[in-house]
Design an enzyme around this catalytic site. Structure first.
Site, PDB file in Angstrom:
ATOM      1  N   GLU A 128     -73.056 -21.963 -52.958  1.00  0.00           N
ATOM      2  CA  GLU A 128     -73.823 -21.804 -54.206  1.00  0.00           C
ATOM      3  C   GLU A 128     -74.781 -22.980 -54.396  1.00  0.00           C
ATOM      4  O   GLU A 128     -75.931 -22.810 -54.828  1.00  0.00           O
ATOM      5  CB  GLU A 128     -72.839 -21.687 -55.381  1.00  0.00           C
ATOM      6  CG  GLU A 128     -73.452 -21.611 -56.760  1.00  0.00           C
ATOM      7  CD  GLU A 128     -74.079 -20.263 -57.077  1.00  0.00           C
ATOM      8  OE1 GLU A 128     -75.046 -19.898 -56.372  1.00  0.00           O
ATOM      9  OE2 GLU A 128     -73.628 -19.595 -58.022  1.00  0.00           O
ATOM     10  N   THR A 172     -83.308 -20.403 -60.080  1.00  0.00           N
ATOM     11  CA  THR A 172     -82.353 -21.140 -60.912  1.00  0.00           C
ATOM     12  C   THR A 172     -82.772 -22.605 -61.044  1.00  0.00           C
ATOM     13  O   THR A 172     -82.721 -23.180 -62.139  1.00  0.00           O
ATOM     14  CB  THR A 172     -80.944 -21.048 -60.294  1.00  0.00           C
ATOM     15  OG1 THR A 172     -80.557 -19.681 -60.278  1.00  0.00           O
ATOM     16  CG2 THR A 172     -79.917 -21.829 -61.110  1.00  0.00           C
TER      17      THR A 172
HETATM   18  N1  HSE Z   1     -75.106 -21.546 -65.286  1.00  0.00           N
HETATM   19  C1  HSE Z   1     -76.167 -21.367 -64.342  1.00  0.00           C
HETATM   20  C2  HSE Z   1     -77.495 -21.530 -65.050  1.00  0.00           C
HETATM   21  C3  HSE Z   1     -76.065 -19.992 -63.766  1.00  0.00           C
HETATM   22  O1  HSE Z   1     -77.661 -20.901 -66.093  1.00  0.00           O
HETATM   23  O2  HSE Z   1     -78.340 -22.292 -64.588  1.00  0.00           O
HETATM   24  C4  HSE Z   1     -77.164 -19.634 -62.817  1.00  0.00           C
HETATM   25  O3  HSE Z   1     -76.819 -19.869 -61.497  1.00  0.00           O
END
Ligand code: HSE
Length: 307
Positions: free
Chosen positions: A128, A181
């Site tokens: 990830e 992201t």
């Molecule tokens: N918690 C993470 C974000 C999830 O919102 O950046 C996305 O990978």
């Protein structure tokens, strides 16, 4: 058993108020993967289908999480990985998490389950991190455990399983734009006002309590995000009108799925979830943006074997 085919599900991270800690697992959307033992030592990505993703082990999310597990194994064989991707990268419904989880889950099954789900999450975090440039587990945990999860801490990794009320359904709309992201994290403020923090942690606590007690009114009352959504919603065209339409059609709450652009709604009952689907389709079909839309029961099982 030398080979298995698995379903690795899509997930919704954050769940409005729980940035980087809350997540839930979807049922009808996910990737398929085949994991196979081979005499040739190491991890070998032999087939990647669906989207244009790297097939070098060290550059592929599934390969990197598999390598993290392989490094602690003492075996004289290797593993081949095939990926049939359905979850578009950059969609906000845990595409990289599904890949990262699938390889380590499949290897663990072929090895006779030497590792528990938290240990599998530890390996998957490495994959990830390749995609999102930071170690977080709020998509990985629901993909592995199923249902709702809360990541209490990443180091040491502590995952809490939260019960799923039986009548809860999700409607997900995925506008076909890509949001990375890493980029949607970069626009977030480094500090927040204490008054916002108080509202947010009151909502997280209330949502967790509501899920434990099947209190749908309280779920509705708690599904608000005063910290992240005001910033990220600017990256998603028609977010505000979509949210208004979903709530008007009866959704308990509506917010950005993970880092977007997907938008999730939680609904009581399948009929309401379908009404929300119609309402959201109506909003986006009037725009220039293509979209996919899904209705899903909350998947309480998580990643699973198909054969
Ligand atoms: N918690 C993470 C974000 C999830 O919102 O950046 C996305 O990978």
């Amino acid at each position: 058993m030398n080979e298995i085919r698995i379903f690795s599900p899509a997930t919704v991270a954050n769940v409005a108020c729980g940035f980087d800690v809350l997540g839930f697992c979807l049922d009808s959307i996910g990737d398929e993967m085949v994991i196979r033992k081979t005499d040739k030592k190491g991890i070998h990505m032999v087939h990647v289908e669906g989207f244009d993703l790297p097939n070098e082990t060290e550059l592929n999310v599934a390969g990197v999480s598999a390598l993290a597990m392989y490094e602690v194994l003492n075996v004289d064989f290797g593993f081949e990985i095939e990926i049939y991707k359905n979850i578009k990268p950059g969609s906000g419904i845990g595409s990289s998490a599904a890949s990262a989880v699938g390889s380590v889950f499949g290897m663990n099954e072929l090895l006779g389950r030497p590792f528990n789900k938290t240990q599998l999450t530890e390996f998957a975090i490495k994959g990830e991190a390749l995609a999102s440039k930071c170690e977080h587990a709020d998509n990985l945990a629901p993909a592995l455990f199923g249902g709702f999860t809360l990541v209490k801490s990443v180091s040491p990794l502590q995952i809490l399983e939260i019960p799923t009320p039986a009548d809860l359904y999700a409607t997900i709309i995925h506008p076909q734009i890509e949001i990375k992201t890493s980029e949607s994290r970069a626009i977030l403020p480094k500090e927040v006002a204490l008054s916002d923090a108080i509202t947010q942690w009151a909502n997280v606590g209330s949502l967790v309590h509501a899920l434990h007690t099947c209190n749908y009114d309280l779920i509705k009352n708690a599904l608000h995000d005063v910290i992240i959504e005001p910033h990220r919603s600017k990256l998603i065209p028609y977010f505000n009108s979509s949210k208004a339409a979903a709530l008007n059609a009866g959704a308990l709450g509506c917010g950005i799925s993970g880092s977007g652009p997907s938008i999730f709604s939680l609904c009581k009952g399948l009929e309401t979830a379908k009404r929300v689907k119609e309402a959201l389709s109506e909003v986006y079909s009037k725009t220039e943006i293509d979209f996919e839309i899904y209705v899903s029961k909350i998947n309480t099982e998580g990643v699973k074997i198909l054969n």
